[in-house]
Design an enzyme around this catalytic site. Structure first.
Site, PDB file in Angstrom:
ATOM      1  N   HIS A 386     -46.665  28.054 -89.356  1.00 38.70           N
ATOM      2  CA  HIS A 386     -45.879  28.829 -88.394  1.00 38.70           C
ATOM      3  C   HIS A 386     -44.545  28.158 -88.040  1.00 38.70           C
ATOM      4  CE1 HIS A 386     -45.220  32.200 -85.984  1.00 38.70           C
ATOM      5  NE2 HIS A 386     -46.353  32.257 -85.294  1.00 38.70           N
ATOM      6  N   ASP A 390     -42.988  33.316 -90.124  1.00 36.68           N
ATOM      7  CA  ASP A 390     -43.378  34.099 -88.945  1.00 36.68           C
ATOM      8  C   ASP A 390     -44.489  35.078 -89.327  1.00 36.68           C
ATOM      9  OD1 ASP A 390     -42.030  36.318 -90.149  1.00 36.68           O
ATOM     10  OD2 ASP A 390     -40.149  35.504 -89.384  1.00 36.68           O
TER      11      ASP A 390
END
Ligand code: CAO
Length: 416
Positions: A386, A390
């Site tokens: 992450h 995204d």
């Protein structure tokens, strides 16, 4: 540095050239060390599971005088831990590839090597090929394949069993050693693949994982694979679902290259990898290993299947080399062959994404007309780094991967 994880001989045993002495394991690969000499084992320099060092003596062999060699003590040293070196003791430069022991076996039985089909790497002729050839000539029934043979776990002390004598047993079969319940706690060192797992997973948990799951309707793919399986079989390849999952992932990675990238340690640079080296988590007797299929972006589904077959046979024999085990850029883990639906796969650094596949199940679903039908449903669970990926990117990639698999004909449009 490596540890001796299985031994086939004990002091006082007679060995012939190419008999298995022991199996050693580093954190990258496991290798069987064979005897270079005919003779008698005089001294073992290590206990089982002890750490051995490259270049140091491993075992002393007294050479057999009756074989025309002057009696003397010779030492087989621990080799540099290169898988390639120790599986390549064959004579090269001949039309046929075979070890001297195999050549001798062929000669003793008046078999011309040129008439035997080799099933080893690069068509190398193995002992089993000679035995199979002989069996065909004589109508003899061979002992069952050592892969299917159940070999009792080896004791760790001096009471090691004698070296396997019959030909089939000479091929080492990795067998997990169950811990015998003794009523007392037992501490064992973490070695081999387990050690590698400690290192990789500890590094992996520094990565913030984003998880995303979905279900895939594989009804069409199940049918397509049924049709293609016999065709692949004719060409000598077992076609499972994995080659489709892998190819669809590669087609998706072409659209979302950030998922086939790596982030440097200081999180300053992202490297987009040119090759799609897709790792496949493999459950083996020695534990989890993740070899990768190189350059999937230029391979056909059939070529991926063939490569996967090769990796699986080497993996189950504990013979994967460093090249197959390194350089992965993206991973798929088909835990569904064992069971389960959703999971939380752990990214293998320096990769940035991984997908885990659940068990394919027949479940009721609705078709476009609102009618219930028997669907082949599989769940997928993705994890992405992450810090650079995204959730929307992961979801879009998953949608694309899903669309290729739900409508496998659509892959044709993008196959090169
Ligand atoms: N659900 C149900 N059946 C499945 C399936 C799934 N998700 N995936 C494959 N199958 C079927 C295959 O179609 C095959 O059936 P057939 O013999 O009828 O063709 C059978 O299961 C065996 O498949 P396979 O294991 O020979 O081949 P594969 O390419 O599907 O899988 C491999 C190869 C290496 C991924 C698998 O053997 C394996 O090791 N899986 C475990 C991975 C693992 O441990 N992951 C966890 C990692 S984290 O610790």
């Amino acid at each position: 540095m490596f540890s001796e994880c299985r031994r086939y001989i004990k002091e006082g045993d007679s060995v012939s050239q190419f008999d298995s002495i022991c199996e050693v394991q580093s954190d990258k690969a496991s290798v069987t060390i064979t005897s270079r000499y005919d003779g008698i084992i005089r001294k073992l320099h290590y206990n089982l599971d002890e750490i051995a060092y490259v270049g140091k003596p491993l075992v002393d062999i007294e050479i057999d005088a009756s074989k025309g060699v002057a009696p003397e003590e010779d030492v087989v040293e621990t080799p540099p831990m290169s898988h390639e070196e120790h599986t390549h003791q064959e004579i090269k430069g001949h039309k046929t590839l075979a070890t001297p022991a195999v050549r001798r076996l062929a000669m003793e039985n008046n078999i011309k090597l040129s008439e035997v089909v080799g099933t080893g790497k690069d068509n190398r002729i193995l002992k089993e090929d000679i035995l199979n050839y002989l069996a065909k000539q004589t109508g003899a029934i061979l002992p069952p394949s050592p892969k299917a043979e159940i070999i009792p776990p080896l004791p760790k002390s001096e009471t090691l069993p004698a070296a396997p004598k019959d030909k089939a047993r000479k091929i080492p079969v990795p067998v997990s050693r169950p811990i015998v319940f003794s009523g007392k706690d037992k501490t064992e060192p973490v070695t081999g693949f387990q050690k590698a797992m400690v290192k990789t997973m500890s590094a992996a948990l520094k990565i913030p994982h984003f998880g995303y799951c979905d279900e895939i309707d594989l009804t069409q793919l199940v049918q397509l694979r049924e049709e293609l399986k016999p065709l692949a079989q004719i060409r000598g390849v077992k076609l499972s679902f994995m080659p489709f999952f892998i190819k669809a992932a590669s087609l998706g990675l072409l659209q979302y290259p950030i998922l086939n990238a790596s982030l440097d340690e200081s999180c300053q640079n992202v490297t987009y990898k040119a090759s799609h080296n897709i790792g496949v988590a493999m459950d083996t007797e020695q534990g989890l290993i993740v070899p990768n299929v190189k350059n999937v972006q230029v391979l056909s589904v059939f070529e991926i299947a063939s490569e996967l077959n090769r990796l699986q046979s080497l993996g189950s024999a504990g013979q994967l080399g460093t090249n197959d085990l390194t350089g992965g850029t993206f991973t798929l883990s088909n835990i569904g062959t064992i069971g389960g639906t959703y999971t939380k796969p752990v990214i293998l650094p320096p990769e940035v994404a991984i997908g885990a596949l659940g068990k394919i199940q027949v479940l009721p679903r609705f078709n476009g007309k609102g009618e219930v039908f028997k669907a082949q449903i599989m769940n997928v669970s993705w994890s992405a780094d992450h810090r650079i990926i995204d959730g929307a990117t992961m979801a879009r990639f998953s949608n694309l991967w899903k669309s290729y698999l739900e409508n496998p004909a659509s892959m044709l449009l993008d196959l090169k």
